[in-house]
Design an enzyme around this catalytic site. Structure first.
Site, PDB file in Angstrom:
ATOM      1  N   ASP A  79      -0.093  -1.362  -0.006  1.00  0.00           N
ATOM      2  CA  ASP A  79       0.261  -0.353   0.261  1.00  0.00           C
ATOM      3  C   ASP A  79       1.003   1.363   0.084  1.00  0.00           C
ATOM      4  O   ASP A  79       2.419   1.007   0.324  1.00  0.00           O
ATOM      5  CB  ASP A  79      -0.700  -0.121   1.008  1.00  0.00           C
ATOM      6  CG  ASP A  79      -0.256   0.606   2.409  1.00  0.00           C
ATOM      7  OD1 ASP A  79       0.770  -0.746   2.498  1.00  0.00           O
ATOM      8  OD2 ASP A  79      -0.250   1.102   3.502  1.00  0.00           O
TER       9      ASP A  79
ATOM     10  N   GLU B  33       0.696  -1.452   5.485  1.00  0.00           N
ATOM     11  CA  GLU B  33       1.225  -1.048   6.671  1.00  0.00           C
ATOM     12  C   GLU B  33       0.891   0.186   6.727  1.00  0.00           C
ATOM     13  O   GLU B  33       1.207   0.772   8.185  1.00  0.00           O
ATOM     14  CB  GLU B  33       2.585  -0.970   5.811  1.00  0.00           C
ATOM     15  CG  GLU B  33       3.691  -1.107   7.138  1.00  0.00           C
ATOM     16  CD  GLU B  33       4.651   0.223   7.065  1.00  0.00           C
ATOM     17  OE1 GLU B  33       5.211   0.209   7.435  1.00  0.00           O
ATOM     18  OE2 GLU B  33       3.791   1.477   5.739  1.00  0.00           O
TER      19      GLU B  33
END
Length: 410
Positions: free
Chosen positions: A80, A173
């Site tokens: 991400d 994350e």
């Protein structure tokens, strides 16, 4: 190898993979999963073994050992990109043989050495920047590209001695959930490294202890025309509360090992108001003292209030990985030696934030952080040096080789 690495990275950043903290799903966005599906196919095509993608979006793969008695190590990155700035329709531009000039980012933005002195370190090298409308996504697609490039080299060169080498690419994350469903036991590594750092040479095994605190003020509302000695404006009390916080104990006044309180949100109406803080400190005792300080301030206000009250809810987020990594300092020594062997000066410094590695270290997988080569993450001025990316690949390979020669278990 550099051209393959570059093409891989440019392909990856074309995918929008922003995570979304407002969503409870895992991953928080479908586009992360779609990108992981692409990586799943690519890893299989490249010859990785045991390639698996879980329904939660965790992608793992294995390079089988050439010497099974050697330690099993892992390399971890996240798919991400940060929700802080747009990650859609990224248009990277390559600046070859940079000579210290101001770099135009589209029509309205620039990357200026006066604002970002780190640019001066890369004179004569090649940079990848944004076009000023999005972030770049080097955090952490550079890490993904570097891991895949390095470990594919091991597949192509079975004469290199090594134990089993594993990779894992995690979702979410950037919103603090990257380790939530990480299967440490199933991953099976003796130790691992996140490839999620910044400038070349970064080697990090200390991070903030972190918590969030929500201070909620309950007042009393009524018609303002009849408010005399009846109305208690929760917003006013919230302002008074924050005014009593230490004014210089904040992110904009702290550096290095200094901690802080950070007001990240405030909202409310007359009846109820809310202050949201994050608490950060490297020292565990001082971290606990900071939390106590907030509680004591709430209690002090409550003793003075009549007809109103304040409540506080504190949640720990993550802790300093140092206490989990230092019993296994050989993994830091290996990384440091790997950099030196590749002509990279180790830059050992604390992370003024957190990584998946911090939580994984407390879950039983010691996991310091290594550089990717990027700068200015999470915004339109993000850039990365191509030569630094190649050095990251070289260091990953050198870590694998040194682990084989030292033959030590965590």
């Amino acid at each position: 190898m550099t051209q393959v690495l570059l093409e891989r990275f440019l392909r990856y950043v074309s995918f929008d993979t922003q995570s979304d903290p407002s969503q409870c799903s895992i991953p928080s966005t479908d586009k992360q999963f779609r990108f992981s599906e692409l990586l799943f196919t690519e890893l299989n095509q490249l010859g990785f073994q045991q390639v698996e993608l879980t329904e939660k979006g965790y992608l793992t793969a294995v390079v089988p050992a050439t010497q099974p008695d050697l330690p099993c190590i892992g390399f971890i990155a996240h798919v991400d990109t940060a929700p802080d700035f747009s990650g859609a329709n990224v248009k990277p531009q390559i600046i070859e043989d940079y000579q210290g000039q101001v770099i135009a980012l589209g029509d309205t933005e620039v990357l200026c050495p006066k604002q970002f002195p780190s640019l001066k370190r890369y004179i004569g090298q090649s940079l990848i920047t944004t076009d000023g409308t999005t972030l770049l996504g080097a955090d952490n697609k550079a890490g993904i590209a570097e891991i895949i490039t390095a470990l594919h080299t091991l597949i192509e060169h079975p004469e290199i001695p090594h134990g089993e080498v594993k990779l894992c690419f995690t979702p979410d994350e950037e919103i603090g959930r990257g380790a939530d469903h990480f299967d440490v036991e199933g991953f099976g590594a003796d130790w691992a490294y996140t490839i999620d750092g910044g400038e070349i040479g970064e080697l990090e095994y200390e991070n903030f202890n972190a918590a969030s605190a929500v201070v909620t003020v309950f007042g009393n509302n009524c018609h303002p025309g009849t408010a005399y000695e009846v109305m208690i404006n929760a917003q006013t009390i919230a302002c008074q509360f924050h005014a009593q916080m230490p004014l210089n104990d904040t992110p904009e006044h702290s550096k290095d090992y200094q901690g802080f309180f950070h007001l990240i949100g405030m909202e409310g109406v007359t009846e109820q108001a809310k202050l949201t803080y994050i608490i950060r400190d490297f020292d565990r005792d001082q971290f606990e003292r900071r939390k106590e300080q907030l509680v004591e301030q709430v209690e002090s206000f409550n003793r003075q209030l009549t007809g109103a009250r304040i409540e506080i809810n504190i949640q720990d987020s993550y802790f300093n990985m140092k206490e989990q990594v230092t019993p296994h300092m050989h993994i830091i020594d290996i990384a440091k030696q790997a950099m030196e062997n590749q002509g990279v000066e180790p830059l050992i410094k604390p992370i003024r934030g957190g990584t998946d590695g911090a939580r994984l270290s407390f879950m039983g997988l010691p996991c310091p952080n290594l550089f990717t080569g990027g700068h200015n993450f999470h915004g339109k001025h993000e850039y990365i040096c191509i030569e630094s990316m190649q050095k990251a690949v070289d260091v990953i390979l050198e870590v694998v080789k040194l682990t084989a020669t030292k033959n030590c278990k965590s």
